[in-house]
Design a protein around this motif. Structure first.
Motif, mmCIF file in Angstrom:
data_model
loop_
_atom_site.group_PDB
_atom_site.id
_atom_site.type_symbol
_atom_site.label_atom_id
_atom_site.label_comp_id
_atom_site.label_asym_id
_atom_site.label_seq_id
_atom_site.Cartn_x
_atom_site.Cartn_y
_atom_site.Cartn_z
ATOM 1 N N LEU A 217 -4.497 2.800 5.905
ATOM 2 C CA LEU A 217 -3.647 3.083 5.062
ATOM 3 C C LEU A 217 -4.088 3.782 3.501
ATOM 4 C CD1 LEU A 217 -1.485 -0.229 5.717
ATOM 5 C CD2 LEU A 217 -0.884 2.348 6.319
ATOM 6 N N HIS A 218 -5.026 3.527 3.202
ATOM 7 C CA HIS A 218 -5.466 3.986 2.045
ATOM 8 C C HIS A 218 -6.301 5.461 2.288
ATOM 9 C CE1 HIS A 218 -5.061 1.093 -0.987
ATOM 10 N NE2 HIS A 218 -5.478 -0.035 -0.124
ATOM 11 N N LEU A 219 -6.821 5.693 3.576
ATOM 12 C CA LEU A 219 -7.226 7.001 3.852
ATOM 13 C C LEU A 219 -6.027 7.868 4.143
ATOM 14 C CD1 LEU A 219 -9.469 8.661 4.771
ATOM 15 C CD2 LEU A 219 -9.210 7.991 7.085
ATOM 16 N N TYR A 220 -5.125 7.577 4.887
ATOM 17 C CA TYR A 220 -3.943 8.448 4.735
ATOM 18 C C TYR A 220 -3.214 8.592 3.430
ATOM 19 C CZ TYR A 220 0.803 9.675 6.805
ATOM 20 O OH TYR A 220 1.763 10.381 7.123
ATOM 21 N N GLY A 221 -2.762 7.698 2.550
ATOM 22 C CA GLY A 221 -2.408 7.610 1.292
ATOM 23 C C GLY A 221 -3.095 8.659 0.615
ATOM 24 N N GLY A 222 -4.368 8.291 0.250
ATOM 25 C CA GLY A 222 -5.123 9.073 -0.504
ATOM 26 C C GLY A 222 -5.353 10.557 -0.105
ATOM 27 N N ALA A 223 -5.222 10.647 1.208
ATOM 28 C CA ALA A 223 -5.640 12.093 1.876
ATOM 29 C C ALA A 223 -3.773 12.941 1.538
ATOM 30 C CB ALA A 223 -5.752 12.242 3.218
ATOM 31 N N LEU B 89 2.075 6.358 15.741
ATOM 32 C CA LEU B 89 3.351 5.535 15.893
ATOM 33 C C LEU B 89 3.679 5.878 17.383
ATOM 34 C CD1 LEU B 89 5.464 6.444 12.861
ATOM 35 C CD2 LEU B 89 4.407 4.174 13.377
ATOM 36 N N LEU B 90 3.538 6.948 18.110
ATOM 37 C CA LEU B 90 3.901 7.011 19.414
ATOM 38 C C LEU B 90 2.747 6.437 20.562
ATOM 39 C CD1 LEU B 90 4.677 10.860 19.574
ATOM 40 C CD2 LEU B 90 6.405 9.094 20.005
ATOM 41 N N ALA B 91 1.679 6.220 19.822
ATOM 42 C CA ALA B 91 0.460 5.485 20.714
ATOM 43 C C ALA B 91 1.126 3.960 20.623
ATOM 44 C CB ALA B 91 -0.565 5.743 20.370
ATOM 45 N N GLY B 92 1.640 3.428 19.516
ATOM 46 C CA GLY B 92 2.124 2.086 19.548
ATOM 47 C C GLY B 92 1.038 1.005 19.185
ATOM 48 N N ASP B 93 0.111 1.064 20.028
ATOM 49 C CA ASP B 93 -0.916 -0.069 19.486
ATOM 50 C C ASP B 93 -2.314 0.556 18.961
ATOM 51 O OD1 ASP B 93 -2.292 -2.718 19.553
ATOM 52 O OD2 ASP B 93 -2.768 -2.590 21.729
ATOM 53 N N PHE B 94 -2.097 0.641 17.722
ATOM 54 C CA PHE B 94 -3.104 1.117 16.724
ATOM 55 C C PHE B 94 -4.129 0.276 16.177
ATOM 56 C CE2 PHE B 94 1.074 1.862 14.768
ATOM 57 C CZ PHE B 94 0.982 1.072 13.757
ATOM 58 N N LEU B 95 -3.953 -1.024 16.438
ATOM 59 C CA LEU B 95 -4.804 -1.962 15.912
ATOM 60 C C LEU B 95 -6.266 -2.146 16.464
ATOM 61 C CD1 LEU B 95 -2.359 -5.070 15.329
ATOM 62 C CD2 LEU B 95 -3.183 -3.391 13.413
ATOM 63 N N VAL C 285 -5.871 -1.686 6.514
ATOM 64 C CA VAL C 285 -5.772 -1.399 5.035
ATOM 65 C C VAL C 285 -6.610 0.043 4.892
ATOM 66 C CG1 VAL C 285 -6.144 -2.237 2.674
ATOM 67 C CG2 VAL C 285 -5.373 -3.896 4.363
ATOM 68 N N TRP C 286 -7.832 0.048 5.338
ATOM 69 C CA TRP C 286 -8.698 1.059 5.153
ATOM 70 C C TRP C 286 -7.701 2.524 5.671
ATOM 71 C CZ3 TRP C 286 -10.044 4.335 9.061
ATOM 72 C CH2 TRP C 286 -9.799 3.540 10.557
ATOM 73 N N ILE D 45 0.718 -1.135 0.112
ATOM 74 C CA ILE D 45 -0.031 -0.075 0.069
ATOM 75 C C ILE D 45 0.829 1.065 -0.091
ATOM 76 C CG2 ILE D 45 -1.828 1.288 1.268
ATOM 77 C CD1 ILE D 45 -2.576 -1.342 2.210
ATOM 78 N N THR D 46 1.870 1.406 0.806
ATOM 79 C CA THR D 46 2.754 2.298 0.778
ATOM 80 C C THR D 46 3.386 2.656 -0.497
ATOM 81 O OG1 THR D 46 3.292 2.384 3.122
ATOM 82 C CG2 THR D 46 4.810 3.502 1.825
#
Length: 129
Positions: free
Chosen positions: A77-83, A123-129, A74-75, A5-6
């Motif tokens: 990552l696509h939100l981040y990349g698209g934005a 990234l600082l929060a670490g557990d973003f799942l 995945v959603w 995705i990246t």
């Protein structure tokens, strides 16, 4: 993990950078300017659009890669990349039209900063799942 995705958004960003670079080269040829901008406002704006892109996009893509490696859905990552791509298009169009505070420039800048902040905080929060 292959970071596919990246890779997709990196490829789109690379194509956008090539387009921005062609704009600079075309204006340099038109104005016969090898280095700098020689006071040509349109060339100055094109150079700044290209430079601003290269200042922000690599870090945003690095954050995205780390988020993908860390398991961001995945959603997300696509939100981040698209934005990110949308933000840089808005910025390029806005600054390309005027050196003032155009809606596209302001929105593109704000979106880019929000993406950088969001990526860093996730990234600082670490557990973003």
């Amino acid at each position: 993990m292959t970071a596919s995705i990246t890779a997709l958004y990196s490829a789109l960003a690379a194509l956008l950078l090539i387009y921005l670079s062609f704009r600079v080269v075309g204006l340099r040829r038109r104005h016969q300017v090898g280095v700098g901008t020689a006071g040509h406002a349109d060339l100055e704006r094109a150079v700044r659009v290209q430079a601003n892109f290269t200042e922000y996009v690599p870090l945003a893509l690095l954050l995205m890669l780390l988020l993908e490696s860390g398991g961001l859905p995945v959603w997300g990552l696509h939100l981040y990349g698209g934005a990110l791509i949308a933000a840089r298009l808005l910025h390029a169009f806005g600054l390309g039209q005027s050196s003032g505070a155009t809606p596209g420039r302001v929105a593109g800048t704000a979106m880019t900063w929000l993406l950088l902040a969001a990526g860093a905080l996730l990234l600082l929060a670490g557990d973003f799942l």
